[in-house]
Design an enzyme around this catalytic site. Sequence first.
Site, PDB file in Angstrom:
ATOM      1  N   ASN A   1     -23.908  27.157 -23.759  1.00 47.79           N
ATOM      2  CA  ASN A   1     -24.173  25.812 -24.277  1.00 47.79           C
ATOM      3  C   ASN A   1     -25.582  25.366 -23.896  1.00 47.79           C
ATOM      4  O   ASN A   1     -25.984  25.513 -22.750  1.00 47.79           O
ATOM      5  CB  ASN A   1     -23.120  24.855 -23.699  1.00 47.79           C
ATOM      6  CG  ASN A   1     -23.202  23.469 -24.290  1.00 47.79           C
ATOM      7  OD1 ASN A   1     -24.199  22.767 -24.148  1.00 47.79           O
ATOM      8  ND2 ASN A   1     -22.139  23.049 -24.958  1.00 47.79           N
TER       9      ASN A   1
ATOM     10  N   HIS B   1     -23.598  25.549 -28.967  1.00 51.56           N
ATOM     11  CA  HIS B   1     -22.479  25.648 -28.038  1.00 51.56           C
ATOM     12  C   HIS B   1     -22.461  27.088 -27.521  1.00 51.56           C
ATOM     13  O   HIS B   1     -23.276  27.922 -27.942  1.00 51.56           O
ATOM     14  CB  HIS B   1     -21.184  25.307 -28.774  1.00 51.56           C
ATOM     15  CG  HIS B   1     -20.870  23.837 -28.813  1.00 51.56           C
ATOM     16  ND1 HIS B   1     -19.648  23.347 -29.225  1.00 51.56           N
ATOM     17  CD2 HIS B   1     -21.610  22.755 -28.463  1.00 51.56           C
ATOM     18  CE1 HIS B   1     -19.651  22.022 -29.142  1.00 51.56           C
ATOM     19  NE2 HIS B   1     -20.821  21.637 -28.680  1.00 51.56           N
TER      20      HIS B   1
ATOM     21  N   GLU C   1     -20.451  29.654 -28.085  1.00 45.79           N
ATOM     22  CA  GLU C   1     -20.211  30.661 -29.117  1.00 45.79           C
ATOM     23  C   GLU C   1     -21.348  30.721 -30.142  1.00 45.79           C
ATOM     24  O   GLU C   1     -21.766  31.806 -30.557  1.00 45.79           O
ATOM     25  CB  GLU C   1     -18.895  30.373 -29.854  1.00 45.79           C
ATOM     26  CG  GLU C   1     -17.658  30.355 -28.970  1.00 45.79           C
ATOM     27  CD  GLU C   1     -17.369  28.972 -28.385  1.00 45.79           C
ATOM     28  OE1 GLU C   1     -18.324  28.231 -28.044  1.00 45.79           O
ATOM     29  OE2 GLU C   1     -16.176  28.618 -28.277  1.00 45.79           O
TER      30      GLU C   1
ATOM     31  N   ASP D   1     -20.549  16.198 -25.718  1.00 49.84           N
ATOM     32  CA  ASP D   1     -20.524  17.562 -26.254  1.00 49.84           C
ATOM     33  C   ASP D   1     -19.362  17.793 -27.217  1.00 49.84           C
ATOM     34  O   ASP D   1     -19.449  18.644 -28.101  1.00 49.84           O
ATOM     35  CB  ASP D   1     -20.471  18.576 -25.110  1.00 49.84           C
ATOM     36  CG  ASP D   1     -20.963  19.944 -25.559  1.00 49.84           C
ATOM     37  OD1 ASP D   1     -22.103  20.017 -26.053  1.00 49.84           O
ATOM     38  OD2 ASP D   1     -20.205  20.917 -25.435  1.00 49.84           O
TER      39      ASP D   1
END
Lengths: 150, 150
Positions: A43, A54, A56, A146
Site C-alpha cells: 500500500n 493498494h 495488490e 484507505d
Amino acid sequence: MALTDTEQLAFALNEARVGLAEGGVPIGAALIVDGEVLAVGHNQRVQLGSSIHHGETDCLENAGRLPASVYARATMVTTLSPCDMCTGAILLYKIPRVIVGENSSFFGGEDYLRQRGVEVVVLDDEECKKLMADFIAAQPGLWNEDIGEE
Amino acid sequence: MALTDTEQLAFALNEARVGLAEGGVPIGAALIVDGEVLAVGHNQRVQLGSSIHHGETDCLENAGRLPASVYARATMVTTLSPCDMCTGAILLYKIPRVIVGENSSFFGGEDYLRQRGVEVVVLDDEECKKLMADFIAAQPGLWNEDIGEE
C-alpha cells in the site's frame, strides 16, 4: 518443491512490514507465478499520496505489463482480504487463485471472487492480524480513509 | 448552472484523445464534484507501462487522497464502460454516480454497480464509440491486453 501457501504469504507479509516501516498502511502483496515471486508490492497511500496503489494493485503495477497467459498461472497473495478495487483487479486479469493472510480486520470481496470462479484461501494468520490490529488502533483515520470510510 | 451529462463527458473524451495522441489506449475519465472537474485521467498502459492506470483509476490517482465526504458527492465520468477493476474502485470509494460514454465496444461492471446501489447513466455517445472502434481495429493486441484477454 512448490512453495506452501504460508511460505507464499511470507513475501506479502514482508512487504506489509516494509510499508509499516515507511509510515504507511501495512498491507502487502506478492504475485507468484510458476512457484516464483514475479512481483511484490505494498500500500502506497502515505508514501505516494496514492488512492489506487493498494497492496495488490501496487504489486500488479510492479509486475508490469503481462500477457493473459501469465496471469492465468498466477496466485495473488495478500496480507488482508482484498477491497472492492483489488477484487476487481484480480477479476480483470483473471488471476485464478488468491491467498489471503486474514479477513478479520476487514472482509472484502472474497464472496464475489468465489462467485466469479476464483479460488480464495484464507490463512487466518496471527502475524497478519496483529499487524493490522495494531495499525488500526494506532491510526484509525488513515485506515478508514484507505477503505473509503472517512 | 449545472453541467449536463454530455458536458461532463466532454472532459473525459478530451482525456481519451490525449491518450490517443500519446500512442495510448484512448479511454479517459473525469471526476466531477459540486459541478466542477476535480481531476481527469486517462489510460496509461503504454505511457507508463501500467496495468492499473486505467482511465478511471488514473483519474482517481490524479485526484489524490480525498475524504469520503468528497467521493460521496462525486460523479465518475468515463468514455467506456468500466472494467472490473475500475468498477471496484468506484465501489471502494462509494462514488454514487457514473456516466458512461458508451458500452458497445466493451460492457463492464455496470450491472454490478447498479446492484450495489450506484446510479449508472449510459450516453451511447457516437464519438466515444468511433474512438474505441477505430482503436480496437488498429491495435487489437493492445486492446486485448488492456482487458486481460491476451
